[in-house]
Motif scaffolding. Structure first.
Motif, mmCIF file in Angstrom:
data_model
loop_
_atom_site.group_PDB
_atom_site.id
_atom_site.type_symbol
_atom_site.label_atom_id
_atom_site.label_comp_id
_atom_site.label_asym_id
_atom_site.label_seq_id
_atom_site.Cartn_x
_atom_site.Cartn_y
_atom_site.Cartn_z
ATOM 1 N N ASN A 159 0.398 -1.269 -0.156
ATOM 2 C CA ASN A 159 -0.375 0.158 -0.588
ATOM 3 C C ASN A 159 1.131 1.212 -0.182
ATOM 4 N N ILE A 160 2.410 1.498 1.059
ATOM 5 C CA ILE A 160 2.934 2.135 0.983
ATOM 6 C C ILE A 160 2.984 3.131 -0.728
ATOM 7 N N PHE A 161 3.884 1.638 -1.446
ATOM 8 C CA PHE A 161 3.827 2.028 -2.740
ATOM 9 C C PHE A 161 3.207 2.516 -4.233
ATOM 10 N N LEU A 162 2.174 1.478 -3.559
ATOM 11 C CA LEU A 162 0.261 2.388 -3.899
ATOM 12 C C LEU A 162 -0.115 4.139 -3.722
ATOM 13 N N ASN A 163 -0.310 3.603 -2.550
ATOM 14 C CA ASN A 163 -0.210 5.323 -2.501
ATOM 15 C C ASN A 163 0.754 6.110 -3.180
ATOM 16 N N ALA A 164 1.528 6.075 -2.846
ATOM 17 C CA ALA A 164 2.438 6.932 -3.983
ATOM 18 C C ALA A 164 1.961 7.435 -5.175
ATOM 19 N N LEU A 165 1.951 5.888 -5.673
ATOM 20 C CA LEU A 165 1.984 6.129 -7.382
ATOM 21 C C LEU A 165 0.472 6.553 -7.129
ATOM 22 N N LEU A 166 -0.594 6.341 -6.687
ATOM 23 C CA LEU A 166 -1.771 7.310 -7.180
ATOM 24 C C LEU A 166 -1.532 8.856 -6.573
ATOM 25 N N ASP A 167 -0.937 8.857 -5.554
ATOM 26 C CA ASP A 167 -0.374 9.977 -5.297
ATOM 27 C C ASP A 167 -0.685 10.954 -7.015
ATOM 28 N N PHE A 168 0.731 10.650 -7.260
ATOM 29 C CA PHE A 168 1.517 11.432 -8.470
ATOM 30 C C PHE A 168 0.662 11.176 -9.299
#
Length: 558
Positions: A426-435
């Motif tokens: 989720n950490i990486f997924l959250n960063a991707l969606l934020d971007f």
């Protein structure tokens, strides 16, 4: 330090003490947030605070929070020891923790600027880089002011690193000796400190408190009040701790003692695991710093988040607390059919409560924001901005709480690894969606990214449980959830229609008028949903209503 002869009903008493203290603390937390909104609105002082508080707040929540790693580790070790054995253990742990955190505090003071750069790199853009955004020069000047205030606030709040550890140790020590009221109520001192600090600032500056040139002083007072509140929160624990014979401030260096090592061994993994959610918070603020008006964006996110967390916090206790022991008792394969029924009960109760609340908060976001926050520095324009973020937060309430229900199922099955692995992804997924979402949608996009992460986590956990428990009736559950979503949408539409009618009749200005419109429209929406949901004949709805009625009748009898 535990008493095996204590009556079983003491668990209910403990839960009541913690619930009452938590409710009082949350109420004062709301007052604090309203005072901050009135003093600073969505300006640079509070915007900077949101960035400056990331690391100190991370430490305060992680180390000083109830159910945090320090609290949990100390309770688990001391609860199995006699009271007279506790003092040397607590003093050694305090010596070790304070020593480490003092070094961390000095590092925070010396490296405040690079650490703020790490948290919010968007605040450090050059004039040439900012010119490419096409925003006015005044916006860049606000950005620079936000950055400088954030660095100042960060230095002021550096002592929170040490205070966080001391508060967490105190919480754990008192709880291990069956003292619950003071640890649960003590967060109120932080809120009171901020309220007093802002009150003094208002007396000193008068109506000039909202002037842009006073943002520096206001930001410093806000940060200093938070530190003072944490200091009081720790100090009020000391006399009780000393009188109970649970250790003093005497330095002890027996770090190799078995019990001390046991606390450290529990704290390490727990700290890492508990930090996952805070990493997602930092990720959101990292990308928020690149929004041209970053101060307004993070301020609106903070105000809107509090409005959503209030019903979530209350209803999560109503739904989750009674189900946790039930899940654990049904973890054996022979009990899985009953476990599936309980999982359905948890998810359907979540849907029955969260879906209509989400719909009504989305429909009534503007009057909610205006009633709660609009006064002094917090303008009508700020309320509309906060309302747009509130709509995005409200959209994900069902996903958030449903995911928490399933996490408890995994814990009951003695599987902490699956939720942990999902949280890592989720950490990486959250960063991707934020971007992907921050540029087109700004603060709303960052919130929608979190909503998306929670939805994906929910679906993955359902799929894993479907395979592990030899099949779940996902089709049936999906159909009921769809029907409840449809009814919630209708209730939201009715609430919005009622709001527009009352606005045409009463206008849109005045606190009492807004409050009356909110009450009328909200009641209309809830009534429509209740009538609709009754036609579905859901046992979970009846159970939830019965549970609420029992609590109300118990209070009347008392």
């Amino acid at each position: 330090m535990s008493d095996t002869q204590r009556p079983a009903r003491s668990l209910a008493k403990i839960a009541g003490i913690v619930a009452a203290a938590t409710l009082i603390s949350k109420l004062f937390g709301l007052f604090r947030q309203q005072a901050i909104a009135a003093a600073f609105g969505v300006g640079p002082a509070f915007g900077a605070f949101n960035f400056a508080y990331v690391i100190p707040g991370f430490l305060l929540i992680l180390l000083g929070g109830i159910n945090g790693p320090f609290h949990s580790a100390i309770v688990s070790v001391l609860a199995k020891r006699k009271r007279e054995e506790a003092a040397p253990i607590v003093e050694a742990i305090t010596t070790l923790v304070v020593g480490i955190l003092l070094i961390l505090m000095v590092g925070m003071l010396l490296f405040a600027e690079p650490l703020i750069h790490l948290v919010a790199p968007g605040l450090f853009v050059t004039p040439e880089q900012f010119a490419q955004t096409g925003e006015p020069l005044a916006v860049y000047e606000t950005l620079v002011q936000t950055r400088e205030i954030a660095i100042l606030q960060f230095r002021i709040m550096a002592p929170l690193a040490v205070l966080a550890g001391l508060i967490g140790i105190g919480f754990g020590t008192l709880n291990a000796s069956d003292q619950y009221w003071l640890p649960s109520i003590s967060p109120i001192f932080s809120s009171l400190s901020v309220l007093l600090g802002l009150g003094g600032l208002a007396l000193y500056l008068g109506s000039d408190i909202t002037a842009p040139e006073n943002a520096w002083l206001g930001g410093a007072v806000l940060a200093g009040s938070v530190v003072a509140g944490a200091g009081v929160q720790w100090l009020v624990q000391l006399p009780v701790q000393w009188r109970s014979g649970l250790g003093t401030l005497r330095p002890r260096f027996n770090f190799r003692q078995r019990e001390v090592r046991e606390v450290i061994n529990i704290m390490g993994p727990a700290t890492f695991s508990s930090g996952m959610m805070q990493i997602n918070v930092w990720t959101d603020l990292f990308f928020a710093s690149f929004i041209p008006n970053a101060a307004a964006a993070v301020s609106a996110m903070g105000y809107a988040s509090l409005l959503v967390q209030t019903p979530l916090g209350i209803l999560s206790n109503v739904i989750l607390v009674p189900l946790l022991p039930v899940f654990s008792r049904l973890a054996a394969p022979g009990d899985w059919p009953d476990l599936k029924q309980r999982i359905r009960q948890g998810l359907m109760m979540t849907a029955v409560t969260m879906l209509p609340i989400s719909a009504l908060m989305m429909a009534l976001a503007v009057p909610i924001s205006r009633v709660v926050y609009e006064r002094y520095a917090f303008t009508e324009e700020d309320a509309f901005f906060t309302a747009s973020v509130l709509v995005a937060y409200a959209l994900g309430m069902f996903f958030y709480l449903s995911r928490d229900v399933l996490v408890r199922v995994f814990y009951a099955l003695e599987d902490a690894q699956t939720p942990f692995r999902i949280s890592i992804v989720n950490i990486f997924l959250n960063a991707l969606l934020d971007f992907l979402l921050v540029r087109p949608l700004g603060a709303v996009g960052l919130v929608l990214a979190t909503v998306g992460v929670n939805l994906i986590s929910l679906l993955v956990m359902l799929w894993v449980l479907h395979r592990r428990l030899n099949g779940l009736p996902l089709g049936q559950w999906s159909r009921i959830t769809f029907l409840l979503t449809l009814g919630s949408g209708v209730s939201g539409a009715i609430a919005l229609f009622t709001l527009r009618l009352t606005e045409g009749w009463l206008g849109t200005e005045g606190f009492l008028i807004l409050l009356a419109q909110l009450a009328i429209a909200g009641a209309a929406g809830f009534l429509v949903f209740f009538i609709y949901a009754k036609q579905l004949r859901l046992p979970e709805l009846e159970l939830f209503v019965d549970r609420i009625m029992q609590k109300l009748s118990r209070r009347r009898s008392e």
